[in-house]
Scaffold this motif. Structure first.
Motif, PDB file in Angstrom:
ATOM      1  N   ALA A 239     -49.742  16.872  18.154  1.00 53.57           N
ATOM      2  CA  ALA A 239     -50.067  17.863  19.184  1.00 53.57           C
ATOM      3  C   ALA A 239     -50.841  17.260  20.349  1.00 53.57           C
ATOM      4  CB  ALA A 239     -50.861  19.008  18.572  1.00 53.57           C
ATOM      5  N   GLU A 240     -51.732  16.319  20.063  1.00 51.58           N
ATOM      6  CA  GLU A 240     -52.556  15.677  21.100  1.00 51.58           C
ATOM      7  C   GLU A 240     -53.173  16.717  22.038  1.00 51.58           C
ATOM      8  OE1 GLU A 240     -49.839  12.775  22.823  1.00 51.58           O
ATOM      9  OE2 GLU A 240     -50.736  11.217  21.572  1.00 51.58           O
ATOM     10  N   VAL A 241     -53.860  17.678  21.435  1.00 50.43           N
ATOM     11  CA  VAL A 241     -54.480  18.741  22.224  1.00 50.43           C
ATOM     12  C   VAL A 241     -55.603  18.185  23.089  1.00 50.43           C
ATOM     13  CG1 VAL A 241     -55.886  20.838  22.045  1.00 50.43           C
ATOM     14  CG2 VAL A 241     -53.832  20.572  20.637  1.00 50.43           C
ATOM     15  N   ARG A 242     -55.672  18.659  24.320  1.00 54.87           N
ATOM     16  CA  ARG A 242     -56.681  18.213  25.285  1.00 54.87           C
ATOM     17  C   ARG A 242     -57.662  19.362  25.545  1.00 54.87           C
ATOM     18  NH1 ARG A 242     -51.927  16.459  29.520  1.00 54.87           N
ATOM     19  NH2 ARG A 242     -50.893  14.902  28.174  1.00 54.87           N
ATOM     20  N   PRO A 243     -58.873  19.053  25.930  1.00 56.07           N
ATOM     21  CA  PRO A 243     -59.817  20.118  26.300  1.00 56.07           C
ATOM     22  C   PRO A 243     -59.209  21.010  27.385  1.00 56.07           C
ATOM     23  CG  PRO A 243     -60.973  18.035  26.097  1.00 56.07           C
ATOM     24  CD  PRO A 243     -59.511  17.704  25.997  1.00 56.07           C
ATOM     25  N   GLY A 244     -59.309  22.300  27.166  1.00 58.24           N
ATOM     26  CA  GLY A 244     -58.762  23.254  28.123  1.00 58.24           C
ATOM     27  C   GLY A 244     -57.338  23.687  27.836  1.00 58.24           C
ATOM     28  N   GLY A 262     -57.891  24.434  17.784  1.00 58.36           N
ATOM     29  CA  GLY A 262     -58.773  25.214  18.651  1.00 58.36           C
ATOM     30  C   GLY A 262     -60.063  24.484  18.954  1.00 58.36           C
ATOM     31  N   ALA A 263     -60.599  23.771  17.948  1.00 63.43           N
ATOM     32  CA  ALA A 263     -61.817  22.993  18.180  1.00 63.43           C
ATOM     33  C   ALA A 263     -61.556  21.887  19.188  1.00 63.43           C
ATOM     34  CB  ALA A 263     -62.311  22.414  16.857  1.00 63.43           C
ATOM     35  N   GLN A 264     -60.344  21.296  19.147  1.00 58.44           N
ATOM     36  CA  GLN A 264     -60.024  20.231  20.109  1.00 58.44           C
ATOM     37  C   GLN A 264     -59.820  20.796  21.507  1.00 58.44           C
ATOM     38  OE1 GLN A 264     -56.609  18.530  18.069  1.00 58.44           O
ATOM     39  NE2 GLN A 264     -57.856  16.888  17.211  1.00 58.44           N
ATOM     40  N   ALA A 265     -59.293  22.013  21.618  1.00 57.36           N
ATOM     41  CA  ALA A 265     -59.113  22.627  22.940  1.00 57.36           C
ATOM     42  C   ALA A 265     -60.455  22.978  23.575  1.00 57.36           C
ATOM     43  CB  ALA A 265     -58.239  23.868  22.822  1.00 57.36           C
ATOM     44  N   GLY A 266     -61.451  23.266  22.749  1.00 54.99           N
ATOM     45  CA  GLY A 266     -62.808  23.482  23.243  1.00 54.99           C
ATOM     46  C   GLY A 266     -63.012  24.836  23.894  1.00 54.99           C
ATOM     47  N   ASP A 314     -49.617  25.239  26.436  1.00 55.15           N
ATOM     48  CA  ASP A 314     -49.533  23.788  26.605  1.00 55.15           C
ATOM     49  C   ASP A 314     -49.004  23.123  25.340  1.00 55.15           C
ATOM     50  OD1 ASP A 314     -50.803  23.533  29.298  1.00 55.15           O
ATOM     51  OD2 ASP A 314     -52.482  24.473  28.226  1.00 55.15           O
ATOM     52  N   VAL A 315     -49.398  23.665  24.199  1.00 50.00           N
ATOM     53  CA  VAL A 315     -48.955  23.159  22.903  1.00 50.00           C
ATOM     54  C   VAL A 315     -48.573  24.346  22.031  1.00 50.00           C
ATOM     55  CG1 VAL A 315     -49.613  21.916  20.793  1.00 50.00           C
ATOM     56  CG2 VAL A 315     -50.426  21.110  23.038  1.00 50.00           C
ATOM     57  N   VAL A 316     -47.408  24.258  21.407  1.00 47.35           N
ATOM     58  CA  VAL A 316     -46.974  25.260  20.440  1.00 47.35           C
ATOM     59  C   VAL A 316     -46.782  24.576  19.097  1.00 47.35           C
ATOM     60  CG1 VAL A 316     -45.168  26.879  19.743  1.00 47.35           C
ATOM     61  CG2 VAL A 316     -45.856  26.736  22.147  1.00 47.35           C
ATOM     62  N   VAL A 317     -47.374  25.164  18.064  1.00 49.19           N
ATOM     63  CA  VAL A 317     -47.157  24.731  16.687  1.00 49.19           C
ATOM     64  C   VAL A 317     -46.478  25.876  15.959  1.00 49.19           C
ATOM     65  CG1 VAL A 317     -48.251  24.043  14.514  1.00 49.19           C
ATOM     66  CG2 VAL A 317     -49.149  23.196  16.701  1.00 49.19           C
ATOM     67  N   LEU A 318     -45.418  25.577  15.231  1.00 52.97           N
ATOM     68  CA  LEU A 318     -44.776  26.606  14.433  1.00 52.97           C
ATOM     69  C   LEU A 318     -44.477  26.087  13.040  1.00 52.97           C
ATOM     70  CD1 LEU A 318     -41.057  27.130  15.517  1.00 52.97           C
ATOM     71  CD2 LEU A 318     -42.480  25.370  16.554  1.00 52.97           C
ATOM     72  N   ASP A 337     -42.751  27.149  28.010  1.00 57.14           N
ATOM     73  CA  ASP A 337     -42.850  25.910  28.785  1.00 57.14           C
ATOM     74  C   ASP A 337     -44.033  25.042  28.348  1.00 57.14           C
ATOM     75  OD1 ASP A 337     -41.913  24.102  30.651  1.00 57.14           O
ATOM     76  OD2 ASP A 337     -43.167  24.901  32.257  1.00 57.14           O
ATOM     77  N   PRO A 338     -44.169  24.780  27.048  1.00 50.59           N
ATOM     78  CA  PRO A 338     -45.279  23.927  26.604  1.00 50.59           C
ATOM     79  C   PRO A 338     -45.013  22.453  26.910  1.00 50.59           C
ATOM     80  CG  PRO A 338     -43.902  24.479  24.747  1.00 50.59           C
ATOM     81  CD  PRO A 338     -43.346  25.250  25.917  1.00 50.59           C
ATOM     82  N   ARG A 339     -46.061  21.690  26.884  1.00 54.42           N
ATOM     83  CA  ARG A 339     -45.946  20.240  27.015  1.00 54.42           C
ATOM     84  C   ARG A 339     -45.366  19.628  25.745  1.00 54.42           C
ATOM     85  NH1 ARG A 339     -51.058  19.472  27.607  1.00 54.42           N
ATOM     86  NH2 ARG A 339     -51.561  18.778  25.501  1.00 54.42           N
ATOM     87  N   THR A 340     -45.774  20.178  24.611  1.00 54.23           N
ATOM     88  CA  THR A 340     -45.399  19.647  23.298  1.00 54.23           C
ATOM     89  C   THR A 340     -45.160  20.788  22.338  1.00 54.23           C
ATOM     90  OG1 THR A 340     -46.805  17.701  23.660  1.00 54.23           O
ATOM     91  CG2 THR A 340     -46.133  18.144  21.387  1.00 54.23           C
ATOM     92  N   VAL A 341     -44.154  20.630  21.488  1.00 48.18           N
ATOM     93  CA  VAL A 341     -43.909  21.533  20.372  1.00 48.18           C
ATOM     94  C   VAL A 341     -44.013  20.719  19.088  1.00 48.18           C
ATOM     95  CG1 VAL A 341     -42.218  22.999  19.186  1.00 48.18           C
ATOM     96  CG2 VAL A 341     -42.429  23.098  21.684  1.00 48.18           C
ATOM     97  N   VAL A 342     -44.763  21.227  18.125  1.00 45.58           N
ATOM     98  CA  VAL A 342     -44.851  20.601  16.808  1.00 45.58           C
ATOM     99  C   VAL A 342     -44.285  21.593  15.800  1.00 45.58           C
ATOM    100  CG1 VAL A 342     -46.323  19.533  15.066  1.00 45.58           C
ATOM    101  CG2 VAL A 342     -46.896  19.313  17.500  1.00 45.58           C
ATOM    102  N   TYR A 343     -43.256  21.171  15.093  1.00 42.39           N
ATOM    103  CA  TYR A 343     -42.527  22.032  14.158  1.00 42.39           C
ATOM    104  C   TYR A 343     -42.788  21.520  12.745  1.00 42.39           C
ATOM    105  CZ  TYR A 343     -38.444  24.809  12.516  1.00 42.39           C
ATOM    106  OH  TYR A 343     -37.609  25.697  11.885  1.00 42.39           O
TER     107      TYR A 343
END
Length: 394
Positions: A239-244, A262-266, A314-318, A337-343
């Motif tokens: 996912a490589e989640v970024r702050p925000g 969620g903790a990584q998104a801040g 920005d990121v979708v996990v399913l 329109d996310p940057r990344t999808v993790v399935y």
């Protein structure tokens, strides 16, 4: 538990009980291998308790003269594979418990068979090139927490024989096979029927940190003790989640992935969970109470996304159920329109079909990992990262 057999119209005389000598071919999805019966015009039989390359005598367990394919058990092995071992469980063979598919297979070979199945599904149903390194180099990884493939299942559900003895159902049957000690059950496994109405605290220590989660005693939680950590580590890495970031977690359960993402998104980010179980949503709110800007939506994923309640990500996990996400959800995810999808997938056939739809919509798979979260069975877990075609992500 084994699924029950559907009633269907007979297509000629039954072949159940008949025996044939068969050379076993490739492994197939579902815990069996493919054999062809020469006496029946090379009719396909899906054979349990066999291994590729073996010469076996099979006994038909389902099928009629008019069926396109038959189901069978290998009841005598004439030429064994080098990967064959003695099943540790006495009721794991033909006519016995239907819970385990591969107890007759050496553990490393089990994982190679599962990798073969994932590859075959990706190529046949997903349209992947078999030479693609994501496919050709695929390896099913072990995770810590079992004892040579046994004693890993942290929750079990027993059936009962007519005289009240505990047991497990036979393959594709309601018949109950008495089982005093299920060898894939952990020593301290919870019995599902005794856990209803209770709340369990599960603690997960991952590379991204450590969190505790409350879950219903009979609610969904990974049953292999190493599974939550392995999946969280892989999902957060992909996912490589970024702050925000705006994170959307679909089929979120009690918030296992959202807790870490969620903790990584801040505080400047946001996380939206969508889950059909009301009780799981209630636990998710408790589990994520320490995070800012958390929204938990209760309802089926296709209906929630179709209603436009989630407007972007920005990121979708399913992590859909066994039947997969299907077209409506895949199209709705792409529309965010996310940057990344993790399935995260527990069924390679459903995964392959959904990945084909993603491909039609302009997405590509950049990474794929597979884990052996269910040793001795045919089940395998996959985690996939997708990005827009032409993107430099991944």
């Amino acid at each position: 538990m084994a699924r029950t057999t559907r009633e269907r119209k007979a297509r000629g005389a039954s072949l159940v009980g008949r025996r044939y000598q068969v050379q076993i071919g490739a492994v197939a999805h579902g815990g069996h291998c493919v054999g062809r019966i020469a006496e029946l015009g090379d009719r396909v039989a899906f054979v349990r308790h066999a291994l590729p390359g073996e010469l076996v005598e099979i006994q038909i367990t389902e099928g009629t003269e008019g069926d396109r394919f038959l189901r069978a058990d290998a009841v005598q092995v004439l030429t064994p594979s080098a990967d064959r071992v003695d099943a540790p469980c006495l009721v794991a063979g033909p006519g016995g418990c239907g819970g385990c598919d591969f107890q007759h297979v050496e553990l490393g070979a089990q994982r190679r068979l599962k990798a073969d199945v994932v590859r075959e599904q990706l190529v046949r149903l997903g349209g992947f090139d078999p030479a693609d390194p994501l496919v050709a180099d695929l390896v099913v990884q072990p995770v810590p927490g079992d004892q040579d493939g046994l004693r890993w299942r942290t929750r079990v559900e027993y059936a009962r024989t007519p005289d009240g003895h505990q047991g497990m159902r036979a393959h594709r049957s309601r018949r109950v096979v008495p089982v005093d000690d299920c060898l894939i059950a952990a020593p301290d496994a919870r019995v599902a029927s005794q856990s209803r109405g209770t709340v369990i605290i599960e603690r997960v220590r991952a590379a991204a940190g450590e969190r505790a989660f409350e879950v219903e005693g009979d609610g969904f939680w990974q049953v292999h003790p190493g599974a939550p950590t392995a999946l969280v580590d892989q999902v957060t890495a992909y996912a490589e989640v970024r702050p925000g970031d705006r994170v959307v977690d679909l089929y979120s359960g009690v918030g296992l992935f959202s807790g870490f993402l969620g903790a990584q998104a801040g505080a400047s980010g946001a996380v939206t969970l969508v889950e059909g179980s009301r009780s799981a949503c209630g636990h998710a709110r408790e589990n994520l109470a320490d995070l800012d800007r958390v929204r938990v939506l209760t309802g089926s994923v296709d209906e929630v996304l179709g209603a436009g309640t989630v407007s972007g990500a920005d990121v979708v996990v399913l992590d859909p159920p066994r039947e997969g996400a299907k077209r409506a959800v895949v199209e709705a995810v792409a529309a965010l329109d996310p940057r990344t999808v993790v399935y995260v997938a527990c069924d390679p056939a459903a995964l392959a079909r959904d990945l084909k739809i993603f491909g039609e919509l302009g997405w590509r798979v950049t990474d794929l990992a597979s884990f052996d979260l269910f040793p001795m069975t045919h089940h395998v877990e996959c985690v996939v990262r997708l990005t827009r075609s032409g993107s430099d992500q991944g």
